[in-house]
Design a protein around this motif. Sequence first.
Motif, PDB file in Angstrom:
ATOM      1  N   MET A 196       0.861  -1.173   0.000  1.00 12.85           N
ATOM      2  CA  MET A 196       0.000   0.000   0.000  1.00 12.85           C
ATOM      3  C   MET A 196       0.904   1.232   0.000  1.00 12.85           C
ATOM      4  SD  MET A 196      -3.426   0.965   1.958  1.00 12.85           S
ATOM      5  CE  MET A 196      -4.050  -0.486   1.178  1.00 12.85           C
ATOM      6  N   PRO A 197       0.614   2.189  -0.841  1.00 19.58           N
ATOM      7  CA  PRO A 197       1.515   3.346  -0.920  1.00 19.58           C
ATOM      8  C   PRO A 197       1.498   4.179   0.360  1.00 19.58           C
ATOM      9  CG  PRO A 197      -0.447   3.712  -2.244  1.00 19.58           C
ATOM     10  CD  PRO A 197      -0.504   2.294  -1.769  1.00 19.58           C
ATOM     11  N   LEU A 198       2.623   4.803   0.607  1.00 21.99           N
ATOM     12  CA  LEU A 198       2.705   5.735   1.715  1.00 21.99           C
ATOM     13  C   LEU A 198       1.946   7.004   1.368  1.00 21.99           C
ATOM     14  CD1 LEU A 198       6.494   5.427   2.600  1.00 21.99           C
ATOM     15  CD2 LEU A 198       4.577   4.475   3.885  1.00 21.99           C
ATOM     16  N   HIS A 199       1.391   7.653   2.354  1.00 23.94           N
ATOM     17  CA  HIS A 199       0.697   8.924   2.165  1.00 23.94           C
ATOM     18  C   HIS A 199       1.661  10.040   2.557  1.00 23.94           C
ATOM     19  CE1 HIS A 199      -3.575   7.358   1.732  1.00 23.94           C
ATOM     20  NE2 HIS A 199      -2.864   6.275   1.995  1.00 23.94           N
ATOM     21  N   VAL A 200       2.552  10.400   1.616  1.00 20.02           N
ATOM     22  CA  VAL A 200       3.558  11.419   1.895  1.00 20.02           C
ATOM     23  C   VAL A 200       2.858  12.759   2.064  1.00 20.02           C
ATOM     24  CG1 VAL A 200       5.621  12.591   1.025  1.00 20.02           C
ATOM     25  CG2 VAL A 200       5.297  10.147   0.595  1.00 20.02           C
ATOM     26  N   PRO A 201       3.089  13.430   3.209  1.00 19.15           N
ATOM     27  CA  PRO A 201       2.398  14.703   3.442  1.00 19.15           C
ATOM     28  C   PRO A 201       2.907  15.794   2.511  1.00 19.15           C
ATOM     29  CG  PRO A 201       4.012  14.295   5.163  1.00 19.15           C
ATOM     30  CD  PRO A 201       3.992  13.065   4.307  1.00 19.15           C
ATOM     31  N   LEU A 202       2.059  16.761   2.266  1.00 22.94           N
ATOM     32  CA  LEU A 202       2.461  17.907   1.453  1.00 22.94           C
ATOM     33  C   LEU A 202       3.222  18.890   2.321  1.00 22.94           C
ATOM     34  CD1 LEU A 202      -0.772  18.631  -0.622  1.00 22.94           C
ATOM     35  CD2 LEU A 202       1.363  17.603  -1.430  1.00 22.94           C
ATOM     36  N   ALA A 203       4.374  19.286   1.844  1.00 20.75           N
ATOM     37  CA  ALA A 203       5.147  20.305   2.566  1.00 20.75           C
ATOM     38  C   ALA A 203       4.469  21.657   2.382  1.00 20.75           C
ATOM     39  CB  ALA A 203       6.571  20.354   2.025  1.00 20.75           C
ATOM     40  N   PRO A 204       4.636  22.563   3.326  1.00 23.73           N
ATOM     41  CA  PRO A 204       4.097  23.918   3.130  1.00 23.73           C
ATOM     42  C   PRO A 204       4.673  24.523   1.848  1.00 23.73           C
ATOM     43  CG  PRO A 204       4.890  23.619   5.383  1.00 23.73           C
ATOM     44  CD  PRO A 204       5.331  22.419   4.619  1.00 23.73           C
ATOM     45  N   ALA A 205       3.841  25.228   1.101  1.00 21.96           N
ATOM     46  CA  ALA A 205       4.283  25.812  -0.176  1.00 21.96           C
ATOM     47  C   ALA A 205       5.534  26.683  -0.018  1.00 21.96           C
ATOM     48  CB  ALA A 205       3.138  26.596  -0.812  1.00 21.96           C
ATOM     49  N   PRO A 206       5.650  27.507   1.037  1.00 21.35           N
ATOM     50  CA  PRO A 206       6.868  28.309   1.185  1.00 21.35           C
ATOM     51  C   PRO A 206       8.122  27.453   1.387  1.00 21.35           C
ATOM     52  CG  PRO A 206       5.110  29.217   2.535  1.00 21.35           C
ATOM     53  CD  PRO A 206       4.636  27.891   2.040  1.00 21.35           C
ATOM     54  N   ALA A 207       7.973  26.278   2.006  1.00 16.93           N
ATOM     55  CA  ALA A 207       9.124  25.390   2.197  1.00 16.93           C
ATOM     56  C   ALA A 207       9.591  24.854   0.849  1.00 16.93           C
ATOM     57  CB  ALA A 207       8.765  24.251   3.144  1.00 16.93           C
TER      58      ALA A 207
ATOM     59  N   GLN B 146      11.126   0.165   1.845  1.00 14.45           N
ATOM     60  CA  GLN B 146      10.614  -0.927   2.671  1.00 14.45           C
ATOM     61  C   GLN B 146       9.188  -0.636   3.136  1.00 14.45           C
ATOM     62  OE1 GLN B 146      13.779  -0.849   5.611  1.00 14.45           O
ATOM     63  NE2 GLN B 146      14.656  -2.758   4.816  1.00 14.45           N
ATOM     64  N   ALA B 147       8.939   0.598   3.530  1.00 15.42           N
ATOM     65  CA  ALA B 147       7.611   0.963   4.029  1.00 15.42           C
ATOM     66  C   ALA B 147       6.558   0.899   2.939  1.00 15.42           C
ATOM     67  CB  ALA B 147       7.654   2.357   4.651  1.00 15.42           C
ATOM     68  N   GLU B 148       6.968   1.167   1.695  1.00 10.34           N
ATOM     69  CA  GLU B 148       6.016   1.081   0.572  1.00 10.34           C
ATOM     70  C   GLU B 148       5.440  -0.320   0.433  1.00 10.34           C
ATOM     71  OE1 GLU B 148       4.578   2.956  -1.704  1.00 10.34           O
ATOM     72  OE2 GLU B 148       5.558   4.884  -1.458  1.00 10.34           O
ATOM     73  N   GLY B 149       6.187  -1.332   0.868  1.00  6.42           N
ATOM     74  CA  GLY B 149       5.729  -2.711   0.736  1.00  6.42           C
ATOM     75  C   GLY B 149       4.842  -3.189   1.865  1.00  6.42           C
ATOM     76  N   MET B 150       4.603  -2.356   2.858  1.00  9.25           N
ATOM     77  CA  MET B 150       3.764  -2.770   3.982  1.00  9.25           C
ATOM     78  C   MET B 150       2.295  -2.770   3.568  1.00  9.25           C
ATOM     79  SD  MET B 150       5.568  -0.861   7.191  1.00  9.25           S
ATOM     80  CE  MET B 150       7.217  -1.304   7.707  1.00  9.25           C
ATOM     81  N   SER B 151       1.522  -3.583   4.259  1.00  8.30           N
ATOM     82  CA  SER B 151       0.109  -3.715   3.890  1.00  8.30           C
ATOM     83  C   SER B 151      -0.755  -2.593   4.450  1.00  8.30           C
ATOM     84  CB  SER B 151      -0.428  -5.065   4.364  1.00  8.30           C
ATOM     85  OG  SER B 151      -0.264  -5.187   5.768  1.00  8.30           O
ATOM     86  N   HIS B 152      -0.295  -1.907   5.484  1.00  7.54           N
ATOM     87  CA  HIS B 152      -1.078  -0.844   6.123  1.00  7.54           C
ATOM     88  C   HIS B 152      -0.621   0.512   5.589  1.00  7.54           C
ATOM     89  CE1 HIS B 152      -3.432   0.959   9.399  1.00  7.54           C
ATOM     90  NE2 HIS B 152      -2.429   1.805   9.549  1.00  7.54           N
ATOM     91  N   PRO B 153      -1.540   1.443   5.325  1.00  6.94           N
ATOM     92  CA  PRO B 153      -1.122   2.777   4.892  1.00  6.94           C
ATOM     93  C   PRO B 153      -0.598   3.595   6.072  1.00  6.94           C
ATOM     94  CG  PRO B 153      -3.507   2.706   5.068  1.00  6.94           C
ATOM     95  CD  PRO B 153      -3.007   1.316   5.365  1.00  6.94           C
TER      96      PRO B 153
END
Length: 198
Positions: A1-12, A111-118
Amino acid sequence: MPLHVPLAPAPALRSVLTALGSPTAVREARTPALRSAQGPLSPEHPLPVHVLDLLPGGDAPATRLAAWRFQIRSTERAVAAADIMLTPDGWAFSHFFEGPYIASTELALRQAEGMSHPYQPRLLSIPDLYMLALWLHDDPEADASCGSPGPADLLVPLAPAPPGIAAHRPHRAADLLPVITTRVTPGTGPLLGSPAPA
């Protein structure tokens, strides 16, 4: 299950793009791999960096957001990273750097991308142990700028890890945090149990 990568603040994001577009910032960086990279450089995998503050008296550890870290990718791999810090005027570029945590972070994310839990990936810095871990937050939709590791969260120590703590093995936060606390505050305490299942 893919990781839910957070969005960085636009100014960052703007700050790191500006730094990458500045020949002076790149040339003066103490990162030979960045200066010698061929082709375009792009910031990827923005991760909030939380610092673990171990509180006296055995209180539950607290975290605070210290930075956003971007992996800087050349054509085939990450060659450096950039930290964007919060200043009184907002998010601002701090510095480029390289070292073992660049490849270690990439490996842990794969490695985390291959985990079953998001999970929502974050970085957890434990300055008292010179330790960095990929923090896999159990709630992928949570506000990435706040919170502390919960019992269902996983912590994956990055290499190099402190002696006695295996790198790249996911551990439940509820199991690893007491070990970390014991290391920082010597005395009798729990031993690290089995790693959490992937």
